[in-house]
Write an enzyme that holds these catalytic residues in place. Structure first.
Site: not given
Length: 292
Positions: A2-3
DNA sequence: GAATTAACCTGATCGC
DNA sequence: TGCGATCAGGTTAATT
């Protein structure tokens, strides 16, 4: 995994069952994630109300009415799932499937934390690689905490522009790609969006960070902001692990111009072919023809 | 001090 | 089908 856009998607999904709600119970199913849970972790959460759920870089911050904040990082493979307790109960703007709220939710091999709130809802933190973390920090000390004190500017903030980026990149002798992944330079970018932003700005990832012109920095700022906003609108990118809290997939992976597209033709009319190189141990994807 | 590499952990995939 | 090698969206301690 997850960015920034994926973490933001999770935040928006958690908000209706967390913000202005109380933790009824919290259970950890092992002693640590990337770092150990702090002493009396569950006891310090139970009964507490969440005043605000916000995001800094790739961290979620749930501000509690106790003066502490719950810090959550999803690492590479972490996800949060929300299960309603009521049938077809509407929670905020989200509908949750009552069929998913059976007793087994949260009992999986990699389900490490199970939280019940008075929304009512069950929130399950799952992370097979355990690069994620959860901890508690004094809210007043947050900015000085080791996890937060060196984090760079938020790219979606109004004051993030070519000037701020220029200051962050000044004297940086590494590649612009590596610089964008450095959370001290800019907050929240990871491998996908660093590659995609450089493509949109037509900048080679191998260019030295300190050598960008003012015009190139301005183009890069625009590219970063637009790619992040588009990704958030699409619910993030789902490659293997990212899910929205209702289990749905993000859609932005269908819009990748270069990431994971080695050998494909560049989407522009330049006639180039997307290439993969390794920089600082990470894959970089770019079009050598139109990224200069 | 800055930059780069190695390590953390598990699972999926690929070539043989 | 099985096995070893390689890769993965992140962070950080150790090393250069």
């Amino acid at each position: 995994m997850p960015e920034l856009p994926e973490v933001e998607t999770v935040r928006l999904g958690l908000r209706p069952v967390l913000e202005h709600h109380r933790f009824l119970s919290v259970k950890t199913r092992r002693g640590d994630l990337r770092i150990p849970f702090p002493p009396r972790f569950a006891a310090r959460l139970e009964g507490r109300r969440v005043n605000r759920l916000w995001r800094r870089a790739k961290y979620l911050v749930a501000e509690l009415d106790s003066g502490e904040s719950l810090i959550i990082h999803l690492g590479m493979s972490g996800s949060m799932s929300v299960y309603a307790e009521g049938r077809d109960r509407k929670v905020g703007t989200y509908y949750y499937d009552a069929a998913r709220a059976d007793a087994g939710a949260g009992a999986g091999k990699h389900d490490h934390v199970v939280m019940e709130t008075d929304a009512p809802a069950r929130i399950v933190f799952t992370d097979q690689r355990r690069f994620g973390l959860m901890t508690l920090v004094d809210t007043a000390q947050l900015a000085d905490h080791p996890l937060f004190k060196d984090i760079g500017p938020e790219p979606l903030a109004d004051d993030f522009g070519a000037g701020l980026l220029g200051r962050a990149l000044r004297g940086k002798k590494t590649s612009i790609k590596a610089a964008l992944l450095d959370q001290r330079v800019i907050a929240g970018l990871g491998n996908i969006y660093a590659c995609e932003a450089l493509f949109r700005a037509r900048l080679s990832p191998r260019r030295l960070a300190k050598n960008l012109t003012a015009g190139q920095r301005a183009a890069l700022v625009r590219a970063i902001k637009t790619v992040l906003r588009e990704a958030i609108d699409a619910g993030g990118s789902s490659l293997r692990d990212h899910r929205r809290v209702d289990g749905g997939l993000g859609n932005f992976q269908h819009r990748f111009a270069v990431y994971d597209r080695e050998g494909a033709s560049c989407g522009r009319t330049c006639g180039g072919t997307v290439r993969r190189v390794v920089q600082n141990g990470r894959s970089t994807f770019y079009c050598p023809r139109c990224q200069k």
